[in-house]
Design an enzyme around this catalytic site. Structure first.
Site, mmCIF file in Angstrom:
data_model
loop_
_atom_site.group_PDB
_atom_site.id
_atom_site.type_symbol
_atom_site.label_atom_id
_atom_site.label_comp_id
_atom_site.label_asym_id
_atom_site.label_seq_id
_atom_site.Cartn_x
_atom_site.Cartn_y
_atom_site.Cartn_z
ATOM 1 N N ASN A 108 44.837 11.008 34.788
ATOM 2 C CA ASN A 108 46.225 10.587 34.613
ATOM 3 C C ASN A 108 46.288 9.390 33.660
ATOM 4 O O ASN A 108 45.387 8.543 33.638
ATOM 5 C CB ASN A 108 46.934 10.315 35.942
ATOM 6 C CG ASN A 108 46.188 9.391 36.879
ATOM 7 O OD1 ASN A 108 44.981 9.249 36.815
ATOM 8 N ND2 ASN A 108 46.914 8.766 37.777
ATOM 9 N N GLU A 167 49.068 6.590 32.642
ATOM 10 C CA GLU A 167 50.387 6.042 32.972
ATOM 11 C C GLU A 167 50.939 5.214 31.818
ATOM 12 O O GLU A 167 50.256 4.954 30.817
ATOM 13 C CB GLU A 167 50.284 5.217 34.262
ATOM 14 C CG GLU A 167 49.850 6.100 35.424
ATOM 15 C CD GLU A 167 49.834 5.393 36.767
ATOM 16 O OE1 GLU A 167 49.889 4.148 36.811
ATOM 17 O OE2 GLU A 167 49.770 6.114 37.776
ATOM 18 N N CYS A 192 50.160 13.498 34.350
ATOM 19 C CA CYS A 192 49.159 13.801 35.378
ATOM 20 C C CYS A 192 47.853 14.294 34.746
ATOM 21 O O CYS A 192 47.844 14.888 33.650
ATOM 22 C CB CYS A 192 49.669 14.894 36.303
ATOM 23 S SG CYS A 192 51.097 14.425 37.290
ATOM 24 N N GLU A 197 46.092 16.850 35.598
ATOM 25 C CA GLU A 197 46.025 18.308 35.431
ATOM 26 C C GLU A 197 46.629 18.731 34.097
ATOM 27 O O GLU A 197 46.106 19.610 33.408
ATOM 28 C CB GLU A 197 46.796 19.021 36.554
ATOM 29 C CG GLU A 197 46.252 18.796 37.955
ATOM 30 C CD GLU A 197 46.858 17.584 38.651
ATOM 31 O OE1 GLU A 197 47.134 16.575 37.975
ATOM 32 O OE2 GLU A 197 47.038 17.651 39.876
ATOM 33 N N CYS A 238 51.111 18.238 41.648
ATOM 34 C CA CYS A 238 52.564 18.070 41.780
ATOM 35 C C CYS A 238 53.290 19.325 41.268
ATOM 36 O O CYS A 238 52.690 20.184 40.617
ATOM 37 C CB CYS A 238 53.027 16.833 41.014
ATOM 38 S SG CYS A 238 53.148 17.077 39.228
ATOM 39 N N CYS A 263 53.012 20.063 37.507
ATOM 40 C CA CYS A 263 51.703 20.602 37.106
ATOM 41 C C CYS A 263 51.545 22.053 37.560
ATOM 42 O O CYS A 263 50.966 22.873 36.849
ATOM 43 C CB CYS A 263 50.576 19.735 37.649
ATOM 44 S SG CYS A 263 50.477 18.149 36.793
#
Ligand code: THU
Length: 137
Positions: free
Chosen positions: A47, A49, A58, A60, A89, A92
């Site tokens: 990830n 940010e 994310c 993924e 999530c 994703c």
């Protein structure tokens, strides 16, 4: 050791390694992912940010977008490592469904190597994909 379990362990190990690269100064929730393409190549992601929060991405999706940019569009499995063995999530799951079928294996793991396996179909049943769009052209 079966081929399946060694493949799982190898993917989890790569996801754990990728997690070390996570840039998560806001959530303090590092995530690592390792995506196995049908070609046999593995694409790792973490990830990343952002101070604007909403631009964070994310692990993924980083792994998937790297893979697609490298020319891959078919996938067998993804391993995701988080502190809490979190499942991917919703965003994703949707992005994985664009390229993976219901049988795509989603392996979630914690840093101690505990694992749980789902299929994408279990995590995103009755998904919306290109099959739901009218023909165009
Ligand atoms: N995150 C992922 O990388 N993958 C998921 O499936 C869930 C959430 C990240 C996004 C954010 O950087 C942090 O975890 C906390 O939500």
């Amino acid at each position: 050791m079966t081929e399946g379990s060694s493949r799982k362990e190898a993917l989890v190990a790569l996801a754990l390694e990728a997690r070390k690269k996570a840039y998560a100064p806001y959530s303090h929730f590092p995530v690592g992912a390792a995506l196995l393409a049908e070609s046999g190549q593995v694409y790792a992601g973490c990830n990343v940010e952002n101070a604007s929060y909403g631009l964070s991405i994310c692990a993924e999706r980083v792994a998937l977008f790297k893979a697609v940019a490298a020319g891959e569009q078919r996938f067998k499995a993804i391993a995701v490592v988080t502190e809490t063995m979190a499942t991917p999530c919703g965003s994703c799951r949707q992005v994985l469904a664009e390229f993976g079928d219901d049988e795509l294996q989603v392996i979630v793991a914690d840093p101690e190597g505990q694992t749980e396996i789902y299929t994408l179909g279990e995590l995103l049943p009755a998904s919306f994909t290109s099959k739901d769009l009218p023909p165009f052209g």
